[in-house]
Design an enzyme around this catalytic site. Structure first.
Site, PDB file in Angstrom:
ATOM      1  N   ASP A 159       3.675 -28.923  32.558  1.00 49.81           N
ATOM      2  CA  ASP A 159       2.568 -29.008  33.493  1.00 49.81           C
ATOM      3  C   ASP A 159       2.258 -30.503  33.696  1.00 49.81           C
ATOM      4  O   ASP A 159       2.704 -31.340  32.907  1.00 49.81           O
ATOM      5  CB  ASP A 159       1.373 -28.274  32.861  1.00 49.81           C
ATOM      6  CG  ASP A 159       0.082 -28.571  33.552  1.00 49.81           C
ATOM      7  OD1 ASP A 159      -0.010 -28.277  34.757  1.00 49.81           O
ATOM      8  OD2 ASP A 159      -0.821 -29.141  32.913  1.00 49.81           O
ATOM      9  N   ASP A 163      -1.553 -27.292  29.328  1.00 46.90           N
ATOM     10  CA  ASP A 163      -2.879 -27.529  28.753  1.00 46.90           C
ATOM     11  C   ASP A 163      -3.898 -26.453  29.098  1.00 46.90           C
ATOM     12  O   ASP A 163      -5.023 -26.517  28.620  1.00 46.90           O
ATOM     13  CB  ASP A 163      -3.448 -28.883  29.230  1.00 46.90           C
ATOM     14  CG  ASP A 163      -3.805 -28.864  30.707  1.00 46.90           C
ATOM     15  OD1 ASP A 163      -3.025 -28.285  31.493  1.00 46.90           O
ATOM     16  OD2 ASP A 163      -4.847 -29.406  31.080  1.00 46.90           O
TER      17      ASP A 163
END
Ligand SMILES: O=C(O)COP(=O)(O)O
Ligand SMILES: [Mg+2]
Length: 224
Positions: free
Chosen positions: A9, A171
């Site tokens: 990500d 995250d």
């Protein structure tokens, strides 16, 4: 056996973008007389790209947002963010060593972000990171975005990788969910933008620092 793929990500995982996201968002919403948001608010605002971030800022301030207001605000956000990147944004500690470590070991690396691809690429370019990645996909690259499995599977395919030999690092909720939806192991990092403790999202494992992301750890995850 084909080279394994690690998909990262972007916001809150590879790069600490909080200061710049807050600055561009506040510049954007000031046009509608909204009070500025703070870095802590990002945990609730980030995750689905700039459009949703603006919508959520209006919701946070209890102000209605008409459909025809959104498009000029999004343009305002994009123009400000583009003009100022990479700004204060910085890779998280240990990231570069980690990318080097896995590149040297022959891994394929890729980025799967809900940020617009047109913002993700120049940001990675500006930080000298683009060369590491075989594929960079954004929230608008495919017809669907995280947590839809096809965003992650499409990223792995673009990178020339094999979903049976891949892991996702992220995250927040969408990253862990997309990995679960695609049946791929996940590593969660707690230093990004999540509205809940990442361990409660049931990632395969949580690491606190990129130094913990060793070859041994990733190899173990790949054979699970
Ligand atoms: O910009 C966002 O809202 C989300 O970005 P991320 O998917 O890289 O965390
Ligand atoms: Mg993120």
């Amino acid at each position: 056996m084909s080279k394994p793929t690690i998909v990262f990500d972007l916001d809150g995982t590879l790069i600490d973008t909080a200061t710049d996201l807050v600055a561009s968002l506040n510049y954007t919403i000031a046009a509608a007389d909204l009070e500025p948001v703070g870095a802590d608010d990002l945990n609730h605002l980030v995750g689905h790209g700039a459009r949703v971030m603006i919508e959520r800022a209006f919701a946070l301030r209890g102000k209605p947002l008409a459909e025809d207001e959104l498009s000029p605000l999004l343009d305002r956000f994009i123009a400000h963010y583009q003009a100022n990147m990479p700004g204060e944004s910085q890779p998280y500690p240990g990231l570069i060593d980690t990318l080097d470590r896995f590149e040297a070991a022959g891994y394929r690396l890729a980025v799967c972000t809900n940020k617009m691809e047109g913002l993700a690429r120049p940001l990675l370019d500006g930080l000298g990171l683009t060369r590491y990645f075989s594929a960079i996909t954004g929230g608008d690259t495919f017809a669907v975005r995280k947590p839809d499995a096809q965003h992650l599977l499409g990223t792995i395919e673009k990178a020339g990788g094999d979903p049976q030999r891949a892991i996702m690092v992220g995250d927040s909720r969408n990253d862990i969910l997309v990995a679960q939806n695609a049946n791929i192991p996940s590593i969660a990092v707690p230093f990004g933008y999540s509205d809940v403790a990442v361990a409660t999202l049931n990632p395969t494992i949580v690491i606190n620092h990129f130094d913990e992301m060793t070859l041994e750890l990733v190899e173990k995850l790949l054979i699970q």
